[in-house]
Enzyme design. Structure first.
Site, PDB file in Angstrom:
ATOM      1  N   GLN A  64      -0.021   0.183  -3.721  1.00 27.63           N
ATOM      2  CA  GLN A  64      -0.330   1.576  -4.047  1.00 27.63           C
ATOM      3  C   GLN A  64      -1.797   1.706  -4.481  1.00 27.63           C
ATOM      4  OE1 GLN A  64       1.921   4.247  -3.696  1.00 27.63           O
ATOM      5  NE2 GLN A  64       0.112   5.489  -4.118  1.00 27.63           N
TER       6      GLN A  64
ATOM      7  N   ASP B  44       1.664   0.617   5.696  1.00 27.83           N
ATOM      8  CA  ASP B  44       0.758   1.737   5.414  1.00 27.83           C
ATOM      9  C   ASP B  44      -0.218   1.937   6.581  1.00 27.83           C
ATOM     10  OD1 ASP B  44       1.174   3.231   3.136  1.00 27.83           O
ATOM     11  OD2 ASP B  44       0.106   1.855   1.797  1.00 27.83           O
TER      12      ASP B  44
ATOM     13  N   LYS C  61       8.980   6.881  -3.273  1.00 21.81           N
ATOM     14  CA  LYS C  61       9.190   5.941  -2.162  1.00 21.81           C
ATOM     15  C   LYS C  61      10.490   5.147  -2.368  1.00 21.81           C
ATOM     16  CE  LYS C  61       4.301   5.947  -1.188  1.00 21.81           C
ATOM     17  NZ  LYS C  61       2.969   5.380  -1.394  1.00 21.81           N
TER      18      LYS C  61
END
Ligand code: NAD
Length: 293
Positions: free
Chosen positions: A96, A119, A52
């Site tokens: 995460q 997200d 990322k």
């Protein structure tokens, strides 16, 4: 059989995002800034976060990783999230997953400001998405839609069978493919671990999306001739023949399924690279939205 090349599509879309970012910044827009919160030392999570960061550099975003000890308490992590919610420089951030067992992922997801939830896991974004309102679409389902669009795969009136009902992949992609308009208008069946006669159900799919996380679960006898098969699964298995000692397997037994398909995604190089692109897309959208306020 046509191979869906996620790597190639992702590279092309990343170029588009980089160009859009450059012109946004040149016209006085704020450079998008993504933060990733990483708790603990999980190897796969570190790799994903590394990818990322690299993607951010490639498209011209600022980014930062907040690394936290695996022993951090839930309330300490929630304080970090509050800080990021308030930080005016940060356009979007992700935490995460998976998190250590003593931390509630749901509480963490709900603590993220929906405006910075790139997200797309916050219930507000989920609710907006399933009612067809503007929302951050979770990255993996969005990546699948981008692949269908890129290859101009017909979806209207098709029977789409999704295997797996997680909030991250199965449930959102099932919803999105049932939406009005392209790439939607599918009749969707959502299968899971309690589905009866799963093989028979999957065999009726014009489009099959495998997102269950069981290596090589989908075999040729489960796929009808000419189906489109999207393999989301990623399972790491030991391998004596690869340099790093492991290889990645999808949820589909590729070699025997591929000859029956009109289109199929490989693992690796299918859905995986698309997920990161969609995260970049959401981050640019977050930066634009915040400047518009
Ligand atoms: P999950 O474990 O949260 O959900 C799996 C789902 O599959 C569950 O709903 C379960 O009911 C269903 N399931 C499990 N075994 C089944 C069976 N035998 N028959 C029918 N259904 C079954 O997983 P997830 O987070 O949705 O991820 C699924 C897979 O996709 C994993 O391999 C994961 O690593 C991978 N993944 C890949 C990407 C990517 O970028 N390519 C992104 C996210 C997840």
């Amino acid at each position: 059989m046509n191979l869906i090349n996620g790597k190639e599509v992702a590279a092309k879309l990343k170029q588009d995002i980089a160009a859009e970012t450059a012109s946004w910044v040149a016209s006085g827009g704020k450079r998008p800034y993504l933060v990733a919160v990483l708790v603990g030392e999980d190897g796969a999570s570190q790799t994903y976060v590394g990818h990322k960061e690299k993607a951010c550099r490639e498209v011209g975003f600022d980014s930062r990783v907040v690394r936290l000890d695996a022993g951090i308490s839930e309330s300490e992590l929630l304080e970090v999230i509050e800080g990021l919610n308030r930080d005016a420089e940060v356009d979007g951030f992700i935490v995460q997953l998976p998190l250590p067992k003593h931390i509630s992922e749901q509480r963490v997801i709900e603590a993220i400001s929906p405006e910075k939830d790139v997200d797309g896991f916050h219930p507000e974004n989920t609710g907006r998405m399933i009612t067809g309102l503007d929302a951050y679409i979770p990255a993996t389902p969005d990546g699948i839609l981008e692949l269908l669009k890129y290859y101009q795969i017909e979806t209207s009136g098709k029977h789409c069978v999704v295997i797996g009902r997680s909030n991250i992949v199965g449930r959102p992609i099932a919803n999105l493919l049932s939406m009005k308009g392209y790439p939607g208008d599918c009749t969707v069946t959502l299968c899971h671990s309690r589905t009866a006669n799963l093989k028979e159900v999957v065999r009726t799919g014009d489009i099959v999306i495998a997102a269950l996380g069981v290596a090589e679960f989908v075999t040729a006898d489960m796929i009808k001739e000419g189906a489109v098969v999207i393999d989301v699964g990623i399972t790491r298995v030991k391998s004596d023949t690869s340099k790093n000692g492991f290889k990645l397997l999808g949820d589909v037994k590729f070699d025997e399924v591929a000859p029956k398909c009109s289109y199929i995604t490989p693992v690796p190089g299918g859905v995986g690279p698309m997920t990161i692109v969609s995260l970049m897309k959401n981050t640019l959208k977050a930066a634009r939205r915040r400047s518009a306020k």
